[in-house]
Write an enzyme that holds these catalytic residues in place. Sequence first.
Site, PDB file in Angstrom:
ATOM      1  N   LEU A  45     -53.887 -58.089   4.031  1.00  0.00           N
ATOM      2  CA  LEU A  45     -55.039 -57.185   4.120  1.00  0.00           C
ATOM      3  C   LEU A  45     -56.348 -57.958   3.970  1.00  0.00           C
ATOM      4  O   LEU A  45     -57.323 -57.700   4.675  1.00  0.00           O
ATOM      5  CB  LEU A  45     -54.958 -56.105   3.036  1.00  0.00           C
ATOM      6  N   LYS A  50     -59.533 -56.066   5.382  1.00  0.00           N
ATOM      7  CA  LYS A  50     -59.233 -54.673   5.044  1.00  0.00           C
ATOM      8  C   LYS A  50     -58.907 -54.469   3.566  1.00  0.00           C
ATOM      9  O   LYS A  50     -58.511 -53.379   3.170  1.00  0.00           O
ATOM     10  CB  LYS A  50     -58.068 -54.175   5.896  1.00  0.00           C
ATOM     11  N   TYR A  51     -59.072 -55.494   2.761  1.00  0.00           N
ATOM     12  CA  TYR A  51     -58.787 -55.375   1.327  1.00  0.00           C
ATOM     13  C   TYR A  51     -60.051 -54.914   0.603  1.00  0.00           C
ATOM     14  O   TYR A  51     -61.162 -55.030   1.125  1.00  0.00           O
ATOM     15  CB  TYR A  51     -58.287 -56.725   0.785  1.00  0.00           C
ATOM     16  N   GLN A  52     -59.902 -54.415  -0.611  1.00  0.00           N
ATOM     17  CA  GLN A  52     -61.048 -53.909  -1.379  1.00  0.00           C
ATOM     18  C   GLN A  52     -62.039 -55.005  -1.749  1.00  0.00           C
ATOM     19  O   GLN A  52     -63.195 -54.719  -2.072  1.00  0.00           O
ATOM     20  CB  GLN A  52     -60.548 -53.207  -2.643  1.00  0.00           C
ATOM     21  N   PHE A  53     -61.609 -56.255  -1.711  1.00  0.00           N
ATOM     22  CA  PHE A  53     -62.478 -57.399  -2.000  1.00  0.00           C
ATOM     23  C   PHE A  53     -62.493 -58.303  -0.778  1.00  0.00           C
ATOM     24  O   PHE A  53     -61.445 -58.625  -0.237  1.00  0.00           O
ATOM     25  CB  PHE A  53     -61.937 -58.158  -3.222  1.00  0.00           C
TER      26      PHE A  53
END
Length: 144
Positions: A45, A50-53
Amino acid sequence: MRAVVCDAWGPPESLRIGELPLPEPGPGQVRVRVHAAAANYPDALMVAGKYQFRPELPFAPGLEFSGVVSAVGDGVDTLHPGDKVVGTATHGAFAEEVVAGWLVSPGHCANLMDPRFRHTGVGVAEGSRTGEYYWVQTFGAPGG
């Protein structure tokens, strides 16, 4: 240092082997010479953006690692160069060296020689990034 490098957001197939600067540990951080790193779904991700970080490009992905402490930052008093550790980082474990926080707070790197972990067989470090709790899951360890 050699690393798996993400130059642009995309699929894992877009990663390459290359060079990144050796990271320096800041206050409360340690630098670890990576001996093993785990590949996880969040790594895919992250390289896809697409990851939160989202780390600044270019970067080395990789959240979980084990290895040996090579340098410590100011304020780190329980880990020392040469200590065997397991831990997590925001990214960077797919490189020769990674920088991470140290045990208690922010709690992302644990000394495997610490008596609290002496019965650990194979472990996975898990840290709470919102609290000050830390644990090591053990598999196949006596009493674990």
